[in-house]
Design a protein around this motif. Structure first.
Motif, mmCIF file in Angstrom:
data_model
loop_
_atom_site.group_PDB
_atom_site.id
_atom_site.type_symbol
_atom_site.label_atom_id
_atom_site.label_comp_id
_atom_site.label_asym_id
_atom_site.label_seq_id
_atom_site.Cartn_x
_atom_site.Cartn_y
_atom_site.Cartn_z
ATOM 1 N N GLU A 92 12.984 -7.164 34.163
ATOM 2 C CA GLU A 92 13.297 -8.553 34.494
ATOM 3 C C GLU A 92 14.715 -8.692 35.023
ATOM 4 O O GLU A 92 14.961 -9.404 35.990
ATOM 5 N N GLN A 93 15.655 -8.034 34.358
ATOM 6 C CA GLN A 93 17.044 -8.099 34.813
ATOM 7 C C GLN A 93 17.869 -7.031 34.123
ATOM 8 O O GLN A 93 17.582 -6.628 32.991
ATOM 9 N N ARG A 94 18.865 -6.565 34.843
ATOM 10 C CA ARG A 94 19.850 -5.666 34.244
ATOM 11 C C ARG A 94 20.904 -6.514 33.546
ATOM 12 O O ARG A 94 21.263 -7.586 34.032
ATOM 13 N N LEU A 95 21.410 -6.018 32.422
ATOM 14 C CA LEU A 95 22.174 -6.877 31.529
ATOM 15 C C LEU A 95 23.682 -6.636 31.556
ATOM 16 O O LEU A 95 24.433 -7.372 30.922
ATOM 17 N N GLY A 96 24.127 -5.598 32.259
ATOM 18 C CA GLY A 96 25.563 -5.423 32.438
ATOM 19 C C GLY A 96 26.292 -4.775 31.280
ATOM 20 O O GLY A 96 27.517 -4.650 31.315
ATOM 21 N N PHE A 97 25.573 -4.355 30.235
ATOM 22 C CA PHE A 97 26.226 -3.623 29.145
ATOM 23 C C PHE A 97 25.420 -2.360 28.842
ATOM 24 O O PHE A 97 24.342 -2.149 29.370
ATOM 25 N N GLY A 98 25.970 -1.508 27.985
ATOM 26 C CA GLY A 98 25.319 -0.235 27.708
ATOM 27 C C GLY A 98 25.342 0.695 28.907
ATOM 28 O O GLY A 98 24.472 1.554 29.053
ATOM 29 N N LYS A 99 26.353 0.541 29.762
ATOM 30 C CA LYS A 99 26.406 1.355 30.976
ATOM 31 C C LYS A 99 26.882 2.768 30.668
ATOM 32 O O LYS A 99 27.803 2.970 29.875
ATOM 33 N N CYS A 100 26.253 3.740 31.284
ATOM 34 C CA CYS A 100 26.712 5.117 31.199
ATOM 35 C C CYS A 100 26.087 5.914 32.346
ATOM 36 O O CYS A 100 25.195 5.428 33.037
ATOM 37 N N VAL A 188 23.019 12.469 37.569
ATOM 38 C CA VAL A 188 21.568 12.346 37.691
ATOM 39 C C VAL A 188 21.164 10.883 37.791
ATOM 40 O O VAL A 188 20.313 10.503 38.588
ATOM 41 N N LEU A 189 21.822 10.035 36.981
ATOM 42 C CA LEU A 189 21.391 8.641 36.889
ATOM 43 C C LEU A 189 22.510 7.783 36.326
ATOM 44 O O LEU A 189 23.171 8.175 35.366
ATOM 45 N N ASP A 190 22.726 6.616 36.925
ATOM 46 C CA ASP A 190 23.580 5.584 36.332
ATOM 47 C C ASP A 190 22.662 4.573 35.667
ATOM 48 O O ASP A 190 21.706 4.089 36.272
ATOM 49 N N THR A 191 22.951 4.248 34.423
ATOM 50 C CA THR A 191 22.022 3.429 33.658
ATOM 51 C C THR A 191 22.749 2.326 32.909
ATOM 52 O O THR A 191 23.972 2.333 32.772
ATOM 53 N N GLU A 192 21.988 1.351 32.442
ATOM 54 C CA GLU A 192 22.509 0.262 31.620
ATOM 55 C C GLU A 192 21.344 -0.396 30.899
ATOM 56 O O GLU A 192 20.176 -0.038 31.112
ATOM 57 N N ALA A 193 21.652 -1.349 30.033
ATOM 58 C CA ALA A 193 20.613 -2.067 29.305
ATOM 59 C C ALA A 193 19.847 -2.988 30.240
ATOM 60 O O ALA A 193 20.415 -3.561 31.172
ATOM 61 N N VAL A 194 18.541 -3.112 29.991
ATOM 62 C CA VAL A 194 17.685 -3.973 30.821
ATOM 63 C C VAL A 194 16.751 -4.787 29.936
ATOM 64 O O VAL A 194 16.375 -4.360 28.836
ATOM 65 N N LEU A 195 16.397 -5.971 30.423
ATOM 66 C CA LEU A 195 15.367 -6.790 29.795
ATOM 67 C C LEU A 195 14.048 -6.463 30.475
ATOM 68 O O LEU A 195 13.949 -6.505 31.703
ATOM 69 N N ILE A 196 13.025 -6.100 29.691
ATOM 70 C CA ILE A 196 11.745 -5.699 30.280
ATOM 71 C C ILE A 196 10.595 -6.501 29.686
ATOM 72 O O ILE A 196 10.677 -7.030 28.577
ATOM 73 N N ARG A 197 9.513 -6.584 30.465
ATOM 74 C CA ARG A 197 8.254 -7.139 29.999
ATOM 75 C C ARG A 197 7.136 -6.223 30.465
ATOM 76 O O ARG A 197 7.338 -5.352 31.312
ATOM 77 N N SER A 198 5.953 -6.414 29.919
ATOM 78 C CA SER A 198 4.823 -5.587 30.310
ATOM 79 C C SER A 198 4.408 -5.890 31.742
ATOM 80 O O SER A 198 4.440 -7.046 32.187
ATOM 81 N N ALA A 199 4.024 -4.854 32.488
ATOM 82 C CA ALA A 199 3.556 -5.039 33.858
ATOM 83 C C ALA A 199 2.203 -5.728 33.896
ATOM 84 O O ALA A 199 1.823 -6.320 34.908
ATOM 85 N N THR A 200 1.468 -5.668 32.790
ATOM 86 C CA THR A 200 0.170 -6.333 32.675
ATOM 87 C C THR A 200 0.305 -7.520 31.736
ATOM 88 O O THR A 200 0.728 -7.356 30.584
ATOM 89 N N ILE A 201 -0.028 -8.693 32.214
ATOM 90 C CA ILE A 201 0.103 -9.895 31.378
ATOM 91 C C ILE A 201 -0.994 -9.895 30.315
ATOM 92 O O ILE A 201 -2.179 -10.012 30.630
ATOM 93 N N LYS A 202 -0.590 -9.720 29.064
ATOM 94 C CA LYS A 202 -1.557 -9.681 27.971
ATOM 95 C C LYS A 202 -1.749 -11.052 27.326
ATOM 96 O O LYS A 202 -2.802 -11.347 26.783
ATOM 97 N N HIS A 203 -0.691 -11.870 27.376
ATOM 98 C CA HIS A 203 -0.742 -13.189 26.734
ATOM 99 C C HIS A 203 -0.246 -14.227 27.735
ATOM 100 O O HIS A 203 0.915 -14.655 27.674
ATOM 101 N N PRO A 204 -1.100 -14.653 28.664
ATOM 102 C CA PRO A 204 -0.669 -15.605 29.695
ATOM 103 C C PRO A 204 -0.141 -16.915 29.137
ATOM 104 O O PRO A 204 0.676 -17.582 29.768
ATOM 105 N N GLU A 205 -0.586 -17.287 27.941
ATOM 106 C CA GLU A 205 -0.123 -18.533 27.335
ATOM 107 C C GLU A 205 1.365 -18.479 26.971
ATOM 108 O O GLU A 205 1.998 -19.518 26.719
ATOM 109 N N LEU A 206 1.936 -17.257 26.954
ATOM 110 C CA LEU A 206 3.350 -17.110 26.606
ATOM 111 C C LEU A 206 4.248 -17.000 27.842
ATOM 112 O O LEU A 206 5.460 -16.857 27.707
ATOM 113 N N THR A 207 3.666 -17.086 29.026
ATOM 114 C CA THR A 207 4.444 -16.902 30.258
ATOM 115 C C THR A 207 5.586 -17.901 30.375
ATOM 116 O O THR A 207 6.710 -17.539 30.756
#
Length: 298
Positions: A92-100, A188-207
């Motif tokens: 959903e979005q990168r959060l700008g902390f936990g970078k390494c 190899v990779l620059d990384t940070e904390a991210v907010l994620i959700r499932s790629a498959t909507i399991k509970h549409p009522e919570l969208t």
């Protein structure tokens, strides 16, 4: 706490410890997700939203989200790739902390100067999947096959000791290893904390609630990165000022009582504000003020 008390709630996975945990708690506070976590319990319900927080190891969160066991989660971008869950979650979005940075490191005094020199030798890592994918490409480019390919070995901790003990020719690590006599030869990779959700909507009522939480978190992150810069300037100098403070979309301009002068308000990256103020003075701005943001919506 029982399973029935979680029915119909949005399940939000939070790292239970480590470098991301405290930052996540601040993020939840900024998003006004209130909760009271009882000692040693890893599940608690929000006091003001239809949300249950689930505290999990960061390495488990991509699988829980990807398989639909929880609806939202915060973890590291590198952890998602290491778990091979990038096709099952949406960042959903990168959060700008936990970078390494995940780097390939070797002894400073050794003969290995590049990853091509290291190819075909032994590499120890806590990121076995990422390391294998990285060195498989190098091996393929160099034509290394079978027993000649780079040997990737998993080590759960103290990877910096592996080279000193003769267990490996190089390591892949997210930490600085200069004290161990190592230096980086590749990232190899620059990384940070991210907010994620499932790629498959399991509970549409919570969208709707998922979108609300995501917007609030985006607002907290933006408020941490930006300040509001206000200043007065002659109207004929606005084009030059706009080059310095374009804002996220556009600056806000208001007329002053003094003819030919305007007040400008614009969001500016916090890390750039000193240079921005200097540049504004050079183009004729006066009464330059800077205000911190507690929260916002962007």
């Amino acid at each position: 706490m029982n399973s029935e008390s979680l029915d119909g709630r949005l399940l939000f996975a939070i790292p239970k410890k480590g470098r991301l945990h405290e930052k996540c708690l601040s993020l939840l506070a900024g998003a006004d997700i209130q909760f009271r976590r009882h000692h040693r319990l890893d599940v608690c319900v929000s006091l003001n939203h239809n949300i249950a927080l689930v505290f999990l190891p960061a390495s488990d969160i991509p699988s829980f989200v990807g398989k639909g066991n929880v609806d939202l989660g915060i973890t590291g971008h590198d952890v998602i790739l290491e778990a091979n869950m990038q096709d099952f979650v949406v960042e959903e979005q990168r959060l700008g902390f936990g970078k390494c940075s995940l780097q390939v490191q070797v002894p400073e005094a050794g003969p290995i100067k590049s990853v091509d020199d290291l190819a075909g030798k032994r590499v120890v890592t806590s990121f076995e999947v990422l390391a294998k994918g990285y060195f498989d490409k190098i091996d393929a480019r160099l034509g290394l096959q079978g027993e000649a390919k780079t040997k990737i070995e998993y080590v759960g901790g103290s990877v910096e000791a592996a080279c000193a003990l003769g267990l490996a020719d190089g390591i892949e690590s997210g930490d600085t290893m200069r004290a161990a006599g190592l230096h980086a030869i590749s990232t190899v990779l620059d990384t940070e904390a991210v907010l994620i959700r499932s790629a498959t909507i399991k509970h549409p009522e919570l969208t709707t609630l998922i979108n609300l939480v995501s917007r609030r978190i985006a607002g907290v992150i933006a408020a941490s990165k930006y300040v509001v810069c206000q200043y007065n300037i002659a109207r004929d100098k606005l084009p030059a000022a706009f080059q310095i403070t374009p804002g996220r979309r556009a600056p806000t301009v208001s007329s002053l009582e003094e003819e030919g002068w305007v007040a400008v308000s614009s969001m500016v990256e916090k890390k750039m504000i000193a240079k921005v103020m200097d540049n504004l003075v050079e183009v004729g701005a006066e009464d330059i003020l800077v205000f911190n943001l507690d929260n916002c919506r962007v």
